[in-house]
Motif scaffolding. Structure first.
Motif, mmCIF file in Angstrom:
data_model
loop_
_atom_site.group_PDB
_atom_site.id
_atom_site.type_symbol
_atom_site.label_atom_id
_atom_site.label_comp_id
_atom_site.label_asym_id
_atom_site.label_seq_id
_atom_site.Cartn_x
_atom_site.Cartn_y
_atom_site.Cartn_z
ATOM 1 N N ILE B 24 0.959 -1.268 0.046
ATOM 2 C CA ILE B 24 -0.243 -0.081 0.208
ATOM 3 C C ILE B 24 0.322 1.503 0.291
ATOM 4 O O ILE B 24 0.592 2.075 -0.690
ATOM 5 C CB ILE B 24 -0.300 -0.145 1.245
ATOM 6 C CG1 ILE B 24 -2.226 -1.187 1.084
ATOM 7 C CG2 ILE B 24 -1.687 1.420 1.272
ATOM 8 C CD1 ILE B 24 -2.250 -1.132 2.323
ATOM 9 N N ALA B 25 2.064 1.320 0.595
ATOM 10 C CA ALA B 25 2.802 1.935 1.206
ATOM 11 C C ALA B 25 3.883 2.455 -0.446
ATOM 12 O O ALA B 25 3.894 3.344 -0.470
ATOM 13 C CB ALA B 25 4.237 1.923 2.201
ATOM 14 N N GLY B 26 3.717 1.884 -0.908
ATOM 15 C CA GLY B 26 3.929 2.165 -2.448
ATOM 16 C C GLY B 26 3.574 1.960 -3.359
ATOM 17 O O GLY B 26 3.945 2.931 -4.764
ATOM 18 N N LEU B 27 2.648 2.256 -3.066
ATOM 19 C CA LEU B 27 1.091 2.098 -4.527
ATOM 20 C C LEU B 27 1.273 4.229 -4.239
ATOM 21 O O LEU B 27 1.583 4.779 -5.162
ATOM 22 C CB LEU B 27 -0.407 1.695 -4.234
ATOM 23 C CG LEU B 27 -1.602 1.894 -4.808
ATOM 24 C CD1 LEU B 27 -0.852 1.407 -6.176
ATOM 25 C CD2 LEU B 27 -2.102 1.823 -4.970
ATOM 26 N N VAL B 28 0.665 4.037 -2.897
ATOM 27 C CA VAL B 28 0.905 5.437 -2.171
ATOM 28 C C VAL B 28 1.981 6.420 -2.977
ATOM 29 O O VAL B 28 1.629 7.841 -3.551
ATOM 30 C CB VAL B 28 0.254 5.871 -1.093
ATOM 31 C CG1 VAL B 28 -1.506 5.856 -0.892
ATOM 32 C CG2 VAL B 28 1.509 5.409 0.218
#
Lengths: 361, 391
Positions: B24-28
């Protein structure tokens, strides 16, 4: 009309003019969130003789995970009754941040008042398990660390610095619960000595039962008003002269858990140290966290801390921060204090913190 | 004492069914890095971060912004998390913009996301609640009867929704960030797809996407600096509005909700819009199910009540057919639906158009655009107007 105090944050004086909170209870199984909110919303408007149609903005704070369903704020809006349609917003945060959003909008001058409310019940689920889902989903949550265990790590780190002891935690808890005897809304109040509290067993070492917050169902609401409108609604508004909030990294291992850098920064931005503080309502769910916060805010020894009993007396999740602002405001209204500090926290081990300075004229 | 503010940085991820290559962190992080760099800034220049997403159960992380603080560059800064159902992406951009319009901050990063593949949105929308009837059919099942009411009321022919479905997918072919790229899309293909909720065929429904959208909102001073540094013009915000109404009560018009009409009226007053169809060069409007295009054409005042379907049928909303008021040139929600970000993508796409940077789906000389998002059972609305000219 008595004029307005000098502002550290913003450029338009905005005051807390009304506050209401539900009785804080271990379990309100008879009512849903809307039914709990209804009397609180009625009271917060009734206190100042206005209705929902008189406020220019509505903002709420809550989290879906407490009820285990999506959009818990949607139904809660029925407690206000937004017909005809109203300008409204919601934060997935403690109501203190909903108040911040409303304060920002009031700065622009298009509206003169706002309703802020928040709600949440700990009783429908297992709060320790639910809050574990607030952690890093890849590295932390799979271990299911509960909030008491994480707080215990923080407390032990504090003891290890030599700045506090278990006796200090007990002293905080004893004072908070004794103060709570004067708070009719408190859930947990008693008059017991720190020595007696230290004879309790550990829940999670070094935290004994007294150092933990109660599990609470509750909700709260505040009306904000700007400029002259504040004086129309309240004889002595609690003006927000400074408000700021800051977040730290989520990674517990990357933070000094014995300090609250975000509280210190928010406190500086809100101007806490610009003048003396009479009273501070601190959102410290665990006893040792009060010590960390007092230190972070640089509060002097003569500051009265959490006369309501604070979060150790009642900890309605998502509302306990907003209630601190409400409780501090009541001291301004009554003249017991001229300058108050209110604080709200979110996340594990004080990850995110909001500081609000309230002043009466 | 409202200050001028503008979109000065834009970033978005490619929308996909499953982004298994990133957390999720990589996406945002992809979206926020792109937006900050697009504004010619670094994270040190950002004053505050405002995060939005739809229900947390869509990923299974409670208040995930806390865990994301580091990835968002928010450490040591104010960070807020907005949740207003499907309208959240728009509301989040509005909350961020108010932090600038109020004079409190100069540069605010706003980001919205959904990583639907981490959980199951249909499940998350359908968890049984005490004393409430379960919404087992998900959003499409909720909206289908309202669409049927619209068809009955307006006398619209049955193929209007399918035309929207084709039009938005043709637009999506011009947008490299869109999730659905269906080069063979046709009315026949939509009609041949399975009927999900009458009258909605499978291809008249939005996809489930992973994706994130981010913008940097800047003050007048920050906008001037960004324009000097990057050569990109700011998209000036001329108005912002939000409205909510109760979910259910006798007499509520769910086909043409009062909250939507009131929200538009407030917005148009702020932005000086008297004839939306003539005054806007394009619009990005939240159309997750095909029929919501004609319904929102009416709700937003682009035509008289009952006439929305006629605009769609005449091609007025098609960029490809040279319509006078192209809607959802990006492909819209029908082509990419990272739910929490879907509203922000509408707002972001209007800014992209105003900056003249929409590439193949650019509306020639777009000078003023409308962004709209709605949520819940169409009781939450957020809208803004962006334009080339300074307000």
């Amino acid at each position: 009309m008595s004029g307005f105090p000098a502002l550290t944050s913003g450029h338009r004086p905005v005051g807390v003019v009304s506050f209401a909170q539900h009785d804080n209870v271990r379990r309100d199984g008879e009512h849903n969130d809307v039914e709990m909110l209804l009397p609180v919303i009625a009271e917060v408007f009734g206190n100042v003789g206005i209705t929902k149609d008189d406020v220019g903005f509505i903002c709420s704070g809550s989290t879906d995970y407490l009820v285990g369903g999506p959009f818990s704020f949607v139904g809660a809006l029925d407690a206000v009754g937004v017909w005809p349609p109203r300008a409204e917003s919601h934060v997935e945060m403690d109501g203190a941040w909903a108040l911040y959003e409303a304060w920002v909008l009031l700065q622009e001058g298009e509206i003169d008042s706002a309703l802020v409310y928040s709600f949440g019940r700990s009783s429908p689920g297992n709060l320790s398990e639910i809050l574990a889902l607030q952690l890093d989903p890849y590295y932390m949550a799979p271990l299911w660390p509960d909030p008491c265990s994480l707080a215990a790590l923080q407390a032990q780190a504090l003891i290890d610095t030599g700045r506090a002891s278990e006796a200090d935690f007990a002293a905080v808890a004893a004072r908070a619960r004794r103060s709570a005897l004067g708070n009719p809304k408190a859930q947990l109040a008693y008059d017991r000595s720190p020595e007696e509290l230290l004879r309790e067993d550990y829940e999670v070492a070094p935290l004994r039962r007294h150092a933990l917050p109660p599990l609470t169902d509750g909700c709260a609401a505040i009306v904000l008003a700007a400029g002259d409108r504040a004086y129309e609604l309240c004889e002595r508004p609690a003006f927000i002269t400074g408000i700021d909030h800051r977040v730290e990294t989520h990674a517990l291992g990357a933070r000094d858990l014995t300090r609250s850098a975000s509280t210190t920064l928010a406190g500086q931005k809100a101007g806490v140290g610009k003048a003396g503080v009479d009273v501070a309502e601190l959102h410290a769910p665990f006893a040792h966290q009060e010590l960390i916060l007092v230190d972070a805010l640089g509060l002097a020894d003569d500051v009265e801390v959490s006369p309501s009993g604070g979060a150790l007396a009642a900890n309605p999740i998502m509302s306990a921060g907003l209630i601190r602002i409400g409780e501090a405001s009541t001291r301004i209204w009554s003249g017991l204090a001229d300058r108050a500090v209110a604080h709200a926290t979110s996340g594990p081990c004080l990850q995110q913190n909001l500081v609000c300075v309230l002043e009466g004229v | 004492m409202s200050e001028r503010c503008a979109v000065i940085g834009i970033g978005q991820t490619v929308a996909k069914s499953k982004r298994e290559d990133v957390s999720i962190a990589g996406l945002v992080r992809e979206a926020v890095v792109m937006a900050v760099e697009d504004a010619g800034l670094t994270f040190a220049d950002i004053d505050a971060v405002v995060v939005g997403k739809a229900p947390d159960m869509f990923e299974g992380v409670m208040m995930p912004e806390l865990y994301l603080a580091g990835a968002l560059g928010a450490v040591g800064k104010p960070m807020m998390r907005v949740h207003t159902a499907g309208s959240v992406g728009g509301s989040t951009a509005i909350v961020a913009s108010h932090l600038v319009a109020s004079g409190i901050h100069d540069r605010v990063l706003t980001v919205a996301f959904e990583k639907q593949s981490d959980s199951d949105a249909m499940w998350a929308l359908s968890v049984p609640q005490p004393f409430s009837s379960p919404l087992l059919a998900g959003a499409g099942g909720y909206f289908a009867p309202i669409i049927r009411a619209y068809m009955h009321r307006s006398g619209a022919p049955r193929d209007v929704g399918m035309k929207v479905a084709v039009k938005d997918r043709l637009h999506a072919l011009k947008n490299p960030y869109a999730h659905l790229h269906l080069p063979d899309i046709s009315l026949q293909m939509v009609e041949d797809s399975i009927m999900l909720w009458d009258p909605l065929h499978y291809l008249e429904s939005c996809p489930s996407s992973d994706g994130a959208a981010a913008m940097v909102i800047g003050s007048e001073r920050a906008a001037a600096q960004a324009e000097t540094d990057t050569g990109r013009r700011p998209a000036w915000i001329h108005g912002m509005a939000m409205r909510s109404e109760p979910t259910m009560f006798a007499g509520r018009d769910q086909v043409n909700p009062q909250a939507g009409r009131d929200c538009a009226a407030d917005l148009y007053r702020q932005a000086g819009i008297s004839d939306p169809r003539a005054d806007f060069d394009m619009a990005e409007v939240y159309v997750p199910f095909s029929w919501y295009e004609p319904m929102w054409l009416e709700n937003l005042g682009f035509c008289a009540e009952g006439d929305g379907w006629k605009l769609t049928e005449a091609g007025a909303t098609s960029l490809i057919d040279g319509g006078d008021i192209p809607w959802n040139c990006s492909g819209g929600v029908l082509s990419s639906n990272p739910i929490g970000a879907s509203g922000m993508l509408r707002f972001l796409e209007t800014a992209l158009q105003i900056r003249g940077e929409a590439g193949e789906h650019q509306v020639p000389d777009a000078r003023r655009a409308l962004g709209q998002a709605y949520g819940g059972g169409s009781q939450f609305f957020s809208m803004w107007v962006v334009a080339v000219d300074k307000p």
